[in-house]
Design an enzyme around this catalytic site. Sequence first.
Site, PDB file in Angstrom:
ATOM      1  N   PRO A  43    -123.758  31.490 -66.384  1.00  0.00           N
ATOM      2  CA  PRO A  43    -125.133  31.442 -65.869  1.00  0.00           C
ATOM      3  C   PRO A  43    -125.165  31.346 -64.347  1.00  0.00           C
ATOM      4  O   PRO A  43    -126.169  31.713 -63.720  1.00  0.00           O
ATOM      5  CB  PRO A  43    -125.715  30.169 -66.495  1.00  0.00           C
ATOM      6  CG  PRO A  43    -124.583  29.439 -67.108  1.00  0.00           C
ATOM      7  CD  PRO A  43    -123.405  30.330 -67.196  1.00  0.00           C
ATOM      8  N   PRO A 227     -61.463  25.415 -62.298  1.00  0.00           N
ATOM      9  CA  PRO A 227     -60.896  24.380 -63.159  1.00  0.00           C
ATOM     10  C   PRO A 227     -61.720  24.065 -64.403  1.00  0.00           C
ATOM     11  O   PRO A 227     -61.273  23.300 -65.247  1.00  0.00           O
ATOM     12  CB  PRO A 227     -60.835  23.163 -62.240  1.00  0.00           C
ATOM     13  CG  PRO A 227     -61.888  23.401 -61.217  1.00  0.00           C
ATOM     14  CD  PRO A 227     -62.014  24.880 -61.049  1.00  0.00           C
ATOM     15  N   ASP A 250     -57.505  33.220 -71.014  1.00  0.00           N
ATOM     16  CA  ASP A 250     -56.480  32.320 -71.523  1.00  0.00           C
ATOM     17  C   ASP A 250     -57.067  30.957 -71.892  1.00  0.00           C
ATOM     18  O   ASP A 250     -58.256  30.714 -71.789  1.00  0.00           O
ATOM     19  CB  ASP A 250     -55.272  32.255 -70.584  1.00  0.00           C
ATOM     20  CG  ASP A 250     -55.609  31.620 -69.256  1.00  0.00           C
ATOM     21  OD1 ASP A 250     -56.611  30.904 -69.193  1.00  0.00           O
ATOM     22  OD2 ASP A 250     -54.868  31.857 -68.279  1.00  0.00           O
ATOM     23  N   LYS A 272     -51.674  31.238 -74.026  1.00  0.00           N
ATOM     24  CA  LYS A 272     -50.296  30.947 -74.392  1.00  0.00           C
ATOM     25  C   LYS A 272     -50.150  29.449 -74.583  1.00  0.00           C
ATOM     26  O   LYS A 272     -50.798  28.672 -73.912  1.00  0.00           O
ATOM     27  CB  LYS A 272     -49.350  31.409 -73.278  1.00  0.00           C
ATOM     28  CG  LYS A 272     -49.358  32.911 -73.112  1.00  0.00           C
ATOM     29  CD  LYS A 272     -48.764  33.326 -71.801  1.00  0.00           C
ATOM     30  CE  LYS A 272     -49.625  32.908 -70.640  1.00  0.00           C
ATOM     31  NZ  LYS A 272     -49.407  33.722 -69.444  1.00  0.00           N
ATOM     32  N   ILE A 308     -51.854  30.755 -58.526  1.00  0.00           N
ATOM     33  CA  ILE A 308     -51.180  29.448 -58.506  1.00  0.00           C
ATOM     34  C   ILE A 308     -50.788  29.099 -59.941  1.00  0.00           C
ATOM     35  O   ILE A 308     -51.640  28.845 -60.799  1.00  0.00           O
ATOM     36  CB  ILE A 308     -52.080  28.365 -57.883  1.00  0.00           C
ATOM     37  CG1 ILE A 308     -52.301  28.718 -56.409  1.00  0.00           C
ATOM     38  CG2 ILE A 308     -51.445  26.980 -58.029  1.00  0.00           C
ATOM     39  CD1 ILE A 308     -53.110  27.742 -55.632  1.00  0.00           C
ATOM     40  N   MET A 385     -48.881  21.196 -65.173  1.00  0.00           N
ATOM     41  CA  MET A 385     -48.139  21.270 -66.441  1.00  0.00           C
ATOM     42  C   MET A 385     -47.138  20.117 -66.541  1.00  0.00           C
ATOM     43  O   MET A 385     -46.028  20.289 -67.026  1.00  0.00           O
ATOM     44  CB  MET A 385     -47.394  22.618 -66.556  1.00  0.00           C
ATOM     45  CG  MET A 385     -48.333  23.809 -66.572  1.00  0.00           C
ATOM     46  SD  MET A 385     -47.499  25.398 -66.469  1.00  0.00           S
ATOM     47  CE  MET A 385     -47.310  25.600 -64.707  1.00  0.00           C
ATOM     48  N   GLY A 414     -60.201  17.898 -65.549  1.00  0.00           N
ATOM     49  CA  GLY A 414     -60.936  17.660 -64.307  1.00  0.00           C
ATOM     50  C   GLY A 414     -62.112  18.604 -64.110  1.00  0.00           C
ATOM     51  O   GLY A 414     -62.052  19.762 -64.507  1.00  0.00           O
TER      52      GLY A 414
HETATM   53  N1  SAH Z   1     -53.778  28.774 -62.363  1.00  0.00           N
HETATM   54  C1  SAH Z   1     -54.163  27.427 -62.706  1.00  0.00           C
HETATM   55  C2  SAH Z   1     -53.006  26.610 -63.179  1.00  0.00           C
HETATM   56  C3  SAH Z   1     -52.402  27.088 -64.453  1.00  0.00           C
HETATM   57  S1  SAH Z   1     -51.080  26.045 -64.978  1.00  0.00           S
HETATM   58  C4  SAH Z   1     -54.827  26.761 -61.503  1.00  0.00           C
HETATM   59  O1  SAH Z   1     -54.797  27.317 -60.382  1.00  0.00           O
HETATM   60  O2  SAH Z   1     -55.405  25.700 -61.661  1.00  0.00           O
HETATM   61  C5  SAH Z   1     -51.900  24.992 -66.109  1.00  0.00           C
HETATM   62  C6  SAH Z   1     -51.948  23.552 -65.592  1.00  0.00           C
HETATM   63  O3  SAH Z   1     -52.992  23.427 -64.637  1.00  0.00           O
HETATM   64  C7  SAH Z   1     -52.272  22.524 -66.658  1.00  0.00           C
HETATM   65  O4  SAH Z   1     -51.117  22.145 -67.339  1.00  0.00           O
HETATM   66  C8  SAH Z   1     -52.814  21.390 -65.822  1.00  0.00           C
HETATM   67  O5  SAH Z   1     -51.778  20.658 -65.229  1.00  0.00           O
HETATM   68  C9  SAH Z   1     -53.515  22.129 -64.696  1.00  0.00           C
HETATM   69  N2  SAH Z   1     -54.955  22.225 -64.901  1.00  0.00           N
HETATM   70  C10 SAH Z   1     -55.690  23.345 -64.967  1.00  0.00           C
HETATM   71  N3  SAH Z   1     -57.003  23.070 -65.105  1.00  0.00           N
HETATM   72  C11 SAH Z   1     -57.098  21.726 -65.127  1.00  0.00           C
HETATM   73  C12 SAH Z   1     -58.177  20.820 -65.243  1.00  0.00           C
HETATM   74  N4  SAH Z   1     -59.446  21.224 -65.369  1.00  0.00           N
HETATM   75  N5  SAH Z   1     -57.917  19.489 -65.226  1.00  0.00           N
HETATM   76  C13 SAH Z   1     -56.645  19.051 -65.107  1.00  0.00           C
HETATM   77  N6  SAH Z   1     -55.590  19.864 -64.986  1.00  0.00           N
HETATM   78  C14 SAH Z   1     -55.806  21.190 -64.995  1.00  0.00           C
END
Ligand code: SAH
Length: 462
Positions: A43, A227, A250, A272, A308, A385, A414
């Site tokens: 309106p 990580p 992996d 692996k 690495i 590792m 981590g």
């Molecule tokens: N290319 C990877 C490492 C592979 S070797 C990098 O650069 O991080 C695998 C090892 O990495 C594991 O045995 C562990 O020691 C370490 N790792 C990878 N991710 C991890 C995480 N989130 N927390 C703790 N250790 C980790």
Amino acid sequence: MDYLPLFFDLRAAPCLVVGGGDIAARKAQLLCKAQARVTLVSPALSATAQKLVDADTVVWIEAVFLSEHLKGQRLVIAATDKREVNQQVYDAAKLVNIPINVADCPELCDFILPSILDRSPILVAVSSGGKSPILARQLRARLETLIPPSYGRLATLVGNYRDKVKAVLPTVDLRRRFWDGVLQGSVAEQIHAGRDGLAQATLDKALANTTAETLQHGEVYLVGAGPGAPELLTFKALRLMQQADVVFYDRLVSPAILDLVRKEADQVYVGKQRDWHSVRQEGINQLLVEHAQAGMRVLRLKGGDPFIFGRGGEEIETLAAKGIPFQVVPGITAASGCASYAGIPLTHRDHAQSCTFVTGQLKEGELDLNWSMLVQPRQTIVVYMGLAGLSVLSAQLQAHGLTGNTPAALIQQGTTEQQKVWVSTIAELPAIAEQEQPVAPTLVVIGSVVALHDSLAWFQAG
Ligand code: SAH
């Protein structure tokens, strides 16, 4: 999902807005933007609504609402300040099945109006399902910074080339590859920089140089997934993850990260276990080669950084030898990720001037490491590792002169919601691991920086 988001074509469709205030005027303007033919029933009119009427943007019926006003309407919005009128419009619309929205009243709505980011022809709509329009608006504002206005022009350009590209590239897959390349390359950059003419010329050239064959070249992306926390991926990793045809991943790649890979990509697990041997690695190298040679974009996704302790070097050696193109994308390695999220600086002026990454993988029960170097003072040692060989590591370091009370930490998973940190000494660490049974992946950090965890830890895992 409480609502299905749709983009409704209202061009030339009759739409009704009931109300004459500023809110009604805003709704009417929105409908006009979508090129609807808008009628306003009320309106009286506010100054803003009056302006729309004066400009012939909307038609005004100077009356109180009657159900007959709904006749022939495609959609109706009620925005009066009278609850009973809004309710009356709602009831009448329901009776004749016309979609209705009552402003600020989600329970009287068939559809709700989202917060809109308009980069026409690109439209982004954000809704909180009526729960918090303010939050939806804030999200829209964030998107605004991510999607510059030039995206509209980019989409228009692409739209103009769709048929031409279709004529040259017969399959959806080829066209996707073409557009992936073009939209991430200089054409998009040129549009964003305001050089539309140049962008069009670049696109013409790209199309002239493209055939099904040129797009069939496979490529391998060796990408570090970081990580674990998806937020720690790089932009480049994410971009390549979004355009892969197949992914080989992996054990360390978290499900949350795999979720970000292009949905249509085949996902192949090639993880692996600890005692991996070279036959498996050769098998993976071979898979990468075969798929790239078949013309696919192959994503090799690895935890942390591929160079690495990731055997990334070996994988690309095979590709290089076969002349297959590849790119390597670094990732945040476990040492950086875990150290940051555990509040343990890897170097520190008062504690450590260097940091060494070693593998703690046992070979026939032994660790083949440079012990005299590792026991030097003022450094941090990060052991990848290292869980299975922790007792050997602890004993050897002490046998070579490191004091048993050197601070040391275990960091399990981590950067993820499952992260756990145990801080102790190098002498005690094997017993802690025995008692706490950390799960893989776990990282070992050794050195006086570990003591800083107590004061610097900031991350609260879930
Ligand atoms: N290319 C990877 C490492 C592979 S070797 C990098 O650069 O991080 C695998 C090892 O990495 C594991 O045995 C562990 O020691 C370490 N790792 C990878 N991710 C991890 C995480 N989130 N927390 C703790 N250790 C980790």
